[in-house]
Scaffold this motif. Structure first.
Motif, PDB file in Angstrom:
ATOM      1  N   ALA A  84       0.827  -1.206   0.000  1.00 36.86           N
ATOM      2  CA  ALA A  84       0.000   0.000   0.000  1.00 36.86           C
ATOM      3  C   ALA A  84       0.862   1.257   0.000  1.00 36.86           C
ATOM      4  CB  ALA A  84      -0.926  -0.007   1.214  1.00 36.86           C
ATOM      5  N   LEU A  85       1.941   1.243   0.780  1.00 41.97           N
ATOM      6  CA  LEU A  85       2.833   2.406   0.834  1.00 41.97           C
ATOM      7  C   LEU A  85       3.480   2.655  -0.518  1.00 41.97           C
ATOM      8  CD1 LEU A  85       4.114   4.612   2.546  1.00 41.97           C
ATOM      9  CD2 LEU A  85       5.890   2.976   3.226  1.00 41.97           C
ATOM     10  N   ASN A  86       3.870   1.603  -1.200  1.00 41.17           N
ATOM     11  CA  ASN A  86       4.462   1.771  -2.529  1.00 41.17           C
ATOM     12  C   ASN A  86       3.442   2.267  -3.545  1.00 41.17           C
ATOM     13  OD1 ASN A  86       7.457   0.796  -3.018  1.00 41.17           O
ATOM     14  ND2 ASN A  86       6.628  -0.482  -1.378  1.00 41.17           N
ATOM     15  N   ALA A  87       2.183   1.881  -3.370  1.00 45.33           N
ATOM     16  CA  ALA A  87       1.124   2.415  -4.237  1.00 45.33           C
ATOM     17  C   ALA A  87       0.980   3.920  -4.034  1.00 45.33           C
ATOM     18  CB  ALA A  87      -0.198   1.709  -3.941  1.00 45.33           C
ATOM     19  N   ILE A  88       1.063   4.345  -2.766  1.00 46.24           N
ATOM     20  CA  ILE A  88       0.997   5.780  -2.463  1.00 46.24           C
ATOM     21  C   ILE A  88       2.190   6.513  -3.069  1.00 46.24           C
ATOM     22  CG2 ILE A  88       1.083   7.476  -0.584  1.00 46.24           C
ATOM     23  CD1 ILE A  88      -0.444   5.380   1.122  1.00 46.24           C
ATOM     24  N   TYR A  89       3.379   5.894  -2.956  1.00 50.11           N
ATOM     25  CA  TYR A  89       4.567   6.482  -3.600  1.00 50.11           C
ATOM     26  C   TYR A  89       4.338   6.668  -5.096  1.00 50.11           C
ATOM     27  CZ  TYR A  89       7.586   5.364   0.469  1.00 50.11           C
ATOM     28  OH  TYR A  89       8.183   5.306   1.699  1.00 50.11           O
ATOM     29  N   PHE A  90       3.673   5.692  -5.705  1.00 50.93           N
ATOM     30  CA  PHE A  90       3.516   5.635  -7.156  1.00 50.93           C
ATOM     31  C   PHE A  90       2.498   6.642  -7.681  1.00 50.93           C
ATOM     32  CE2 PHE A  90       3.062   3.636 -11.284  1.00 50.93           C
ATOM     33  CZ  PHE A  90       4.251   2.959 -11.470  1.00 50.93           C
ATOM     34  N   LEU A  91       1.509   6.983  -6.839  1.00 49.81           N
ATOM     35  CA  LEU A  91       0.360   7.772  -7.309  1.00 49.81           C
ATOM     36  C   LEU A  91       0.721   9.108  -7.958  1.00 49.81           C
ATOM     37  CD1 LEU A  91      -2.535   7.255  -4.740  1.00 49.81           C
ATOM     38  CD2 LEU A  91      -2.351   6.440  -7.091  1.00 49.81           C
ATOM     39  N   PRO A  92       1.574   9.938  -7.345  1.00 45.01           N
ATOM     40  CA  PRO A  92       1.862  11.240  -7.987  1.00 45.01           C
ATOM     41  C   PRO A  92       2.376  11.102  -9.413  1.00 45.01           C
ATOM     42  CG  PRO A  92       2.731  11.177  -5.756  1.00 45.01           C
ATOM     43  CD  PRO A  92       2.291   9.785  -6.078  1.00 45.01           C
ATOM     44  N   TYR A  93       3.238  10.108  -9.654  1.00 46.01           N
ATOM     45  CA  TYR A  93       3.784   9.899 -10.999  1.00 46.01           C
ATOM     46  C   TYR A  93       2.699   9.417 -11.953  1.00 46.01           C
ATOM     47  CZ  TYR A  93       8.130  10.164  -8.387  1.00 46.01           C
ATOM     48  OH  TYR A  93       9.152  10.570  -7.562  1.00 46.01           O
ATOM     49  N   LEU A  94       1.768   8.620 -11.418  1.00 40.77           N
ATOM     50  CA  LEU A  94       0.665   8.124 -12.239  1.00 40.77           C
ATOM     51  C   LEU A  94      -0.254   9.269 -12.649  1.00 40.77           C
ATOM     52  CD1 LEU A  94      -0.853   5.474 -13.228  1.00 40.77           C
ATOM     53  CD2 LEU A  94      -2.223   5.743 -11.153  1.00 40.77           C
ATOM     54  N   LEU A  95      -0.580  10.143 -11.709  1.00 39.68           N
ATOM     55  CA  LEU A  95      -1.551  11.200 -11.966  1.00 39.68           C
ATOM     56  C   LEU A  95      -1.009  12.285 -12.896  1.00 39.68           C
ATOM     57  CD1 LEU A  95      -3.119  11.536  -8.398  1.00 39.68           C
ATOM     58  CD2 LEU A  95      -4.073  10.391 -10.409  1.00 39.68           C
ATOM     59  N   ILE A  96       0.301  12.539 -12.802  1.00 37.81           N
ATOM     60  CA  ILE A  96       0.876  13.550 -13.705  1.00 37.81           C
ATOM     61  C   ILE A  96       1.503  12.907 -14.944  1.00 37.81           C
ATOM     62  CG2 ILE A  96       1.316  15.154 -11.809  1.00 37.81           C
ATOM     63  CD1 ILE A  96       4.251  14.367 -11.889  1.00 37.81           C
ATOM     64  N   ARG A  97       1.270  11.596 -15.069  1.00 38.68           N
ATOM     65  CA  ARG A  97       1.706  10.826 -16.248  1.00 38.68           C
ATOM     66  C   ARG A  97       3.213  10.915 -16.480  1.00 38.68           C
ATOM     67  NH1 ARG A  97      -2.798   9.208 -19.109  1.00 38.68           N
ATOM     68  NH2 ARG A  97      -4.744  10.257 -18.513  1.00 38.68           N
ATOM     69  N   ARG A  98       3.954  10.649 -15.411  1.00 38.33           N
ATOM     70  CA  ARG A  98       5.415  10.620 -15.524  1.00 38.33           C
ATOM     71  C   ARG A  98       5.969   9.278 -15.050  1.00 38.33           C
ATOM     72  NH1 ARG A  98       8.435  15.596 -13.048  1.00 38.33           N
ATOM     73  NH2 ARG A  98      10.126  14.407 -14.008  1.00 38.33           N
ATOM     74  N   VAL A  99       5.195   8.229 -15.290  1.00 36.18           N
ATOM     75  CA  VAL A  99       5.599   6.899 -14.839  1.00 36.18           C
ATOM     76  C   VAL A  99       6.861   6.429 -15.553  1.00 36.18           C
ATOM     77  CG1 VAL A  99       4.914   4.467 -14.795  1.00 36.18           C
ATOM     78  CG2 VAL A  99       3.283   6.225 -14.132  1.00 36.18           C
ATOM     79  N   LYS A 100       7.033   6.831 -16.802  1.00 38.07           N
ATOM     80  CA  LYS A 100       8.186   6.373 -17.583  1.00 38.07           C
ATOM     81  C   LYS A 100       9.093   7.533 -17.977  1.00 38.07           C
ATOM     82  CE  LYS A 100       5.830   2.323 -19.478  1.00 38.07           C
ATOM     83  NZ  LYS A 100       5.435   1.579 -20.711  1.00 38.07           N
ATOM     84  N   SER A 101       9.216   8.510 -17.093  1.00 36.84           N
ATOM     85  CA  SER A 101      10.023   9.690 -17.421  1.00 36.84           C
ATOM     86  C   SER A 101      11.517   9.399 -17.395  1.00 36.84           C
ATOM     87  CB  SER A 101       9.698  10.825 -16.451  1.00 36.84           C
ATOM     88  OG  SER A 101       9.935  10.420 -15.107  1.00 36.84           O
ATOM     89  N   ASN A 102      11.932   8.399 -16.635  1.00 34.72           N
ATOM     90  CA  ASN A 102      13.361   8.044 -16.546  1.00 34.72           C
ATOM     91  C   ASN A 102      13.577   6.653 -17.124  1.00 34.72           C
ATOM     92  OD1 ASN A 102      14.359  10.416 -15.147  1.00 34.72           O
ATOM     93  ND2 ASN A 102      13.244   9.664 -13.357  1.00 34.72           N
ATOM     94  N   LYS A 103      13.794   6.598 -18.422  1.00 37.43           N
ATOM     95  CA  LYS A 103      13.921   5.317 -19.113  1.00 37.43           C
ATOM     96  C   LYS A 103      15.355   4.814 -19.175  1.00 37.43           C
ATOM     97  CE  LYS A 103       9.819   5.726 -22.015  1.00 37.43           C
ATOM     98  NZ  LYS A 103       9.278   5.720 -23.413  1.00 37.43           N
TER      99      LYS A 103
END
Length: 483
Positions: free
Chosen positions: A337-356
């Motif tokens: 759950a904590l890692n999901a919370i960590y992940f959320l900001p990147y998901l919402l601003i669509r920067r999940v794959k900004s560092n390839k």
């Protein structure tokens, strides 16, 4: 049988010699021999659990053929459900049954009722979470018509039970590994040397880094109520190095061992400690599991709704199940759950794959921004990993409260901590090698680029010497054996 045991040190050269010099005449003989060797390897721990591997193998071999040969959608789906039911049924029975019974009993207690269902005295079979996921993906891929089933039962059985990656992965897909059992393999000296090099680095990670970190980590977590915030933070940081050295070390040994037999397994760790954000960390950590959940859980969920609500829901489902996969404890669920919370900001601003690409891709050293990003990701991972290591939720919460105390700004201390200095030097050496080797599939591969042969030999000798000096006399299990 453990990779870091004398048993395996005897087992591996015997199997290697027989495989290439006695059973190399026919492919089926080689596969049959690998199957027998793999069952011996697993049965060395507890022979009665071999029946579970055989049930999983037989079920998915049969259902795979039935799914592929039928054009009736309901018929195909029923055999897929059978495969999933058998595999997840075994996994649930051995790994999660007591967890649900315990929590069911506690739920009734909260409402003032007494309900006491009996739990079972169950031993968790080593590696069951790994080989069940491997076989499930086989039938799902056949159902999706991505692969064709094999009619070679020996090759399929060897694929399921392949001893280098049987107990703790990588979780291989049939598309990658199964064809390697169906095609003739030829020994290549360069591949064998590369395999030995990766095994050596894996042993260094496990025996020198992970096992030595474990000594301090165990003491700090077991006595966390009496230690300063800075000491607790040190324990969390050391546990990151412990679990990374332990699990990525296992993967290196597994991949290197497979190469000795002419097989190429997928990369399972891609230098995650140099990640610049949490999404990148998860793309680089336990890659075989994260891509498994991506392909068989997250992507199918994403097809059932769009918009932020569904995206947030899917991320939480993904990470909660990832946490639960690791073990039947609330601490693992909280970690997910904590890692999901960590992940959320990147998901919402669509920067999940900004560092390839890799950090400092075009330079030797990172810039200030990259140093900040890597440090931030490391700290977040270290905080999250406390739940992974804690005995229960309350222990994890108390541990975190203890860190964020005014004593955080003091020097770490407990009686016996002075012995940590050699370990700190070893971790620095380890991270330097990892940094300069980050462009390769594993860090020690960088030694191939050394211009002088004498320098390469000296470096290998140094690694072997450090293993000899700092390995513990007692054999320590790999952390992920419990999953």
């Amino acid at each position: 049988m453990l990779f870091n045991s004398l048993d395996f040190a005897i087992f591996l050269p015997i199997v290697f010699s027989l495989y290439w010099f006695i059973f190399n005449k026919k492919l089926k003989w080689q596969n049959l021999f690998l199957l027998i060797a793999s069952y011996i390897f697993y049965g060395w721990w507890d022979v009665k659990f071999l029946i579970l591997i055989f049930i999983s193998t037989l079920t998915d071999y049969y259902t795979g053929l039935k799914i592929a040969t039928s054009e009736n959608h309901k018929f195909r789906k029923s055999f897929l459900i059978l495969s999933i039911f058998v595999n997840l049924g075994m996994l649930f029975g051995f790994k999660y049954f007591n967890f649900f019974i315990d929590n069911f009993n506690r739920a009734f207690t909260l409402f003032g009722s007494s309900f006491d269902l009996n739990t079972l005295d169950i031993i968790l079979p080593v590696g069951i979470s790994f080989y069940t996921f491997q076989t499930i993906s086989y039938t799902i891929d056949i159902y999706r018509r991505k692969i064709e089933p094999t009619s070679d039962f020996i090759a399929f059985s060897a694929f399921v039970s392949f001893f280098p990656q049987l107990v703790a992965g990588p979780i291989e897909r049939a598309k990658n590994l199964l064809p390697q059992f169906e095609n003739k393999r030829k020994f290549e000296f360069s591949q064998g040397i590369d395999g030995l090099r990766q095994i050596l680095w894996g042993l260094f990670k496990k025996l020198v880094i992970a096992d030595n970190c474990a000594v301090f980590v165990n003491y700090i977590f077991e006595n966390s109520a009496d230690l300063s915030g800075s000491t607790l933070l040190l324990g969390a940081v050391l546990f990151i190095f412990q679990i990374y050295g332990d699990f990525s070390g296992y993967s290196d040994i597994a991949i290197g061992t497979a190469r000795l037999f002419g097989f190429n397994l997928m990369q399972n760790f891609a230098f995650p400690l140099f990640s610049r954000d949490i999404p990148e960390f998860w793309r680089r950590w336990h890659i075989s599991l994260t891509t498994w959940f991506r392909d068989y859980l997250y992507i199918p969920l994403s097809r059932r709704g769009s918009g932020n609500f569904f995206r947030i829901r899917n991320i939480f489902i993904l990470f909660l199940i990832t946490g639960f996969w690791h073990g039947a404890k609330w601490t693992f669920i909280a970690w997910g759950a904590l890692n999901a919370i960590y992940f959320l900001p990147y998901l919402l601003i669509r920067r999940v794959k900004s560092n390839k690409g890799i950090v400092a891709e075009h330079s030797i050293f990172p810039n200030l921004k990259e140093i900040y990003q890597v440090t931030r990701s490391f700290v977040l991972a270290a905080i999250g990993i406390i739940f992974f290591r804690a005995s229960d939720i309350q222990h994890a919460i108390n541990y975190l409260i203890g860190i964020f105390d005014e004593s955080l700004f003091t020097l770490p201390y407990y009686r016996g901590l002075g012995y940590i200095r050699p370990l700190i030097i070893l971790i620095i050496f380890f991270m330097v090698v990892e940094w300069f080797g980050r462009r390769n599939k594993y860090a020690l591969e960088l030694v191939k680029s050394f211009k002088f042969k004498s320098l390469r030999r000296a470096f290998y000798f140094l690694i072997i010497l450090l293993i000899g000096l700092y390995m513990w006399s007692e054999t320590n299990d790999f952390i992920y054996f419990q999953f």
